[in-house]
Design an enzyme around this catalytic site. Structure first.
Site, short mmCIF file in Angstrom:
data_model
loop_
_atom_site.label_atom_id
_atom_site.label_comp_id
_atom_site.label_asym_id
_atom_site.label_seq_id
_atom_site.Cartn_x
_atom_site.Cartn_y
_atom_site.Cartn_z
N SER A 241 0.83 -1.22 0.00
CA SER A 241 0.00 0.00 0.00
C SER A 241 0.86 1.27 0.00
CB SER A 241 -0.99 0.02 1.17
OG SER A 241 -0.33 -0.23 2.39
N HIS A 271 -1.91 -8.87 1.77
CA HIS A 271 -1.61 -7.62 2.49
C HIS A 271 -2.79 -7.32 3.42
CE1 HIS A 271 0.14 -3.84 3.38
NE2 HIS A 271 -0.24 -3.12 2.33
N HIS A 318 5.63 -12.87 7.25
CA HIS A 318 5.88 -11.49 6.85
C HIS A 318 7.08 -11.44 5.92
CE1 HIS A 318 6.37 -7.13 7.05
NE2 HIS A 318 5.11 -7.13 7.41
N ARG A 327 2.84 -5.02 16.68
CA ARG A 327 1.45 -4.56 16.53
C ARG A 327 0.49 -5.65 17.01
NH1 ARG A 327 1.64 -3.12 10.28
NH2 ARG A 327 2.47 -5.24 10.33
N ASP A 373 -2.40 -8.62 11.49
CA ASP A 373 -3.75 -9.04 11.09
C ASP A 373 -4.25 -10.25 11.86
OD1 ASP A 373 -3.88 -7.01 9.14
OD2 ASP A 373 -2.62 -8.21 7.82
N1 HAX Z 1 0.91 -19.98 5.72
C1 HAX Z 1 1.31 -20.91 4.81
N2 HAX Z 1 2.38 -20.73 4.00
C2 HAX Z 1 3.07 -19.59 4.12
C3 HAX Z 1 2.73 -18.60 5.06
C4 HAX Z 1 1.58 -18.83 5.87
N3 HAX Z 1 1.16 -17.91 6.74
N4 HAX Z 1 3.62 -17.59 4.95
C5 HAX Z 1 4.48 -17.92 3.97
N5 HAX Z 1 4.14 -19.13 3.46
C6 HAX Z 1 4.77 -19.84 2.34
C7 HAX Z 1 4.73 -18.94 1.11
O1 HAX Z 1 3.47 -19.02 0.47
C8 HAX Z 1 5.87 -19.53 0.29
O2 HAX Z 1 5.43 -20.73 -0.27
P1 HAX Z 1 5.91 -21.21 -1.74
O3 HAX Z 1 7.40 -21.24 -1.68
O4 HAX Z 1 5.27 -22.53 -1.88
O5 HAX Z 1 5.40 -20.17 -2.70
C9 HAX Z 1 6.90 -19.88 1.37
O6 HAX Z 1 6.16 -20.01 2.60
C10 HAX Z 1 7.98 -18.83 1.58
O7 HAX Z 1 7.37 -17.59 1.83
P2 HAX Z 1 8.10 -16.47 2.70
O8 HAX Z 1 9.37 -16.11 1.98
O9 HAX Z 1 8.23 -16.90 4.11
O10 HAX Z 1 7.04 -15.29 2.67
P3 HAX Z 1 6.87 -14.13 1.60
O11 HAX Z 1 7.80 -13.03 1.95
O12 HAX Z 1 6.92 -14.64 0.21
O13 HAX Z 1 5.36 -13.68 1.86
C11 HAX Z 1 3.49 -13.12 3.20
C12 HAX Z 1 5.00 -12.95 3.00
C13 HAX Z 1 3.05 -12.18 4.29
C14 HAX Z 1 2.77 -12.75 1.91
C15 HAX Z 1 3.21 -14.60 3.59
O14 HAX Z 1 3.82 -14.89 4.81
C16 HAX Z 1 1.72 -14.93 3.67
O15 HAX Z 1 1.12 -15.26 2.65
N6 HAX Z 1 1.10 -14.84 4.90
C17 HAX Z 1 -0.33 -15.04 5.05
C18 HAX Z 1 -1.10 -13.81 4.61
C19 HAX Z 1 -0.90 -12.65 5.57
O16 HAX Z 1 -1.00 -12.80 6.77
N7 HAX Z 1 -0.61 -11.47 5.02
C20 HAX Z 1 -0.48 -10.24 5.81
C21 HAX Z 1 0.98 -9.81 5.94
C22 HAX Z 1 1.14 -8.54 6.74
C23 HAX Z 1 0.49 -7.39 6.06
O17 HAX Z 1 0.87 -6.92 5.02
N8 HAX Z 1 -0.60 -6.93 6.63
O18 HAX Z 1 -1.35 -6.06 6.02
#
Ligand code: HAX
Length: 441
Positions: A241, A271, A318, A327, A373
């Protein structure tokens, strides 16, 4: 000129001069190197942006102008009889760089009250789309409708000089922040309360009035809104964002257009939408198990089922953080103080005890800990704000504080249009074979 505008202007002039000197002397110093994996995997770890308002440390979490969340809870001005910070104070801190005193925070409240009028056509635009539309869709439509009010766009069309950009962007930023609670509350009451709208209360602070317009008069809910609006406001510059707002703003799109872009990014499930997904996941788990407070063993099974279905556990993980999000902790502390026996809150805490070791055991997740979140929904549900599709709008109202303060800085520092270089995989392959080079344009 408003007090806050005057102070910002003085700080911006000083920093712009300092940056000029830094770049003159050190402009060619290397900050880091970019690896192939980074350009294919979301630019993780590439330092490529400047954002003055806050800084994220992977271990410690966010600091706003050097202050952690517990420090802000202590040092920022409060509402009368309140104990949580006023978001107005945080905005002042992010924008000006100094902690405000009570008078300064109160003056921001007053300025936003004065600027809070929302023209009727914005409500008409909301009413023109189906009430079934997601609240974030309605929110972005409203922001776009409000763009008719942009001083920046009007002055640019009339031939504004570069040195005046920040002034017009500043006015738009203040107007937009002032108007968002009314718009968000309108969407909430339209969608969930039969369109029975509530007039603003000009005696309340920005977040207190927002709580009032949503229809919640409980003082502890107002305190929650003050905390909520403070902790969701900013998370340095690279999150979707903030980055989208900054990127679109760099084309000199006005603050309304830029903020709408940021909100479209916030509406993504990885996000900001994760706040609705997280509580939805808990509701679905409770329904499937038929219990109010699932045991650790039941949660464990449910997490494994979620992962087995190829889904993420929302609220965990994250891109930058590597520890429990402060937070999350601030919200847990609030819950301990105000509502320690709530079953949903207790479910969130039990999920917190259960999920990290499971995610860790997968070996691929870089951060198994909860983010902001994972907790916010449980608090809102407790107070009766149960319509979880609305939660990302709350996040968006708060996020305006950080991204708008940053946009003022972007214009004041004269930051140029953002345009990183991209490559094709074909070029990457030629480069790996030594047949071509990858350099900037
Ligand atoms: N559950 C299951 N799998 C997860 C995970 C979770 N909570 N978090 C990461 N992973 C997986 C990823 O999907 C990725 O899988 P692949 O290799 O198969 O594609 C692997 O673990 C490595 O990911 P990472 O390097 O640890 O995480 P990223 O930096 O790529 O992504 C995210 C960060 C926040 C997008 C990710 O942790 C996620 O999808 N979390 C769940 C959604 C979420 O809570 N989002 C909010 C984040 C905070 C925010 O912005 N708030 O607004």
């Amino acid at each position: 000129m408003d007090m806050i505008k005057e102070r910002f202007s003085a700080k911006a002039d000083a920093l712009a001069a300092e940056i000029k000197d830094i770049l003159k002397e050190h402009g060619n110093k290397k900050i880091g190197e970019v690896t192939l994996v980074q350009i294919y995997q979301g630019m993780r770890g590439i330092t490529g942006l400047v954002s003055e308002t806050s800084l994220l440390d992977a271990q410690e979490g966010i600091r706003f102008r050097g202050y952690s969340i517990p420090e802000l809870q202590q040092k920022l001005p409060k509402a009368p009889k309140g104990s949580q910070p006023l978001p107005e104070g945080l905005f002042y801190l992010m924008l000006v760089g100094d902690l405000p005193n009570q008078d300064e925070a109160d003056e921001v409240t007053e300025i936003w009250q004065r600027r809070s009028h929302v023209p009727n056509h914005v409500f008409d635009a909301i009413e023109a789309i189906p009430v079934s539309s997601h609240p974030m869709t309605q929110f972005v439509v409203a922001i776009m409708a409000l763009q008719t009010e942009s001083q920046f766009a009007k002055k640019y069309a009339a031939g504004m000089a570069k040195k005046d950009y920040w002034d017009a962007a500043f006015d738009d930023a203040m107007d937009l922040i002032a108007r968002l609670p009314r718009i968000a509350a309108y969407i909430y009451r339209r969608k969930y309360k039969n369109g029975e709208h509530i007039h603003p209360n000009g005696l309340l602070d920005w977040a207190g009035n927002f709580a009032h317009m949503l229809g919640f008069e409980d003082e502890s809910f107002r305190e929650l809104m003050r905390l909520y609006m403070t902790i969701h406001a900013d998370h340095e510059g690279g999150n979707v964002s903030a980055h989208a707002t900054h990127l679109v703003g760099s084309a000199l799109s006005d603050p309304y257009l830029s903020f709408a872009a940021g909100m479209n990014g916030l509406a993504g499930p990885l996000h900001g939408l994760a706040n609705q997904e997280s509580i939805k996941w808990i509701f679905e788990m409770r329904e499937e198990l038929g219990v109010e407070l699932p045991s650790k063993e039941q949660i464990e099974e449910y997490v494994k089922k979620t992962l087995g279905e190829g889904k993420v556990v929302p609220g965990y993980g994250h891109a930058v953080l590597r520890k429990t999000d402060p937070r999350f902790t601030a919200q847990a502390e609030f819950a301990k103080q105000h509502i320690p026996d709530d079953p949903i809150v207790n479910t969130v805490w039990r999920v917190y005890e259960t999920v990290p070791p499971i995610l860790q055991s997968l070996g691929k997740i870089k951060n198994p800990w909860p983010n902001v979140d994972a907790h916010s929904g449980a608090l809102l549900v407790h107070y009766g704000l149960v319509e979880y599709e609305f939660y990302t709008v709350l996040f968006g109202v708060s996020r305006a504080l950080g991204v708008m303060a940053s946009l003022c800085w972007d214009r004041a520092l004269g930051l140029p249009i953002e345009r990183p270089k991209s490559v094709t995989t074909e070029l990457v392959k030629r480069w790996l074979r030594g047949e071509d080079e990858i350099w900037g344009e």
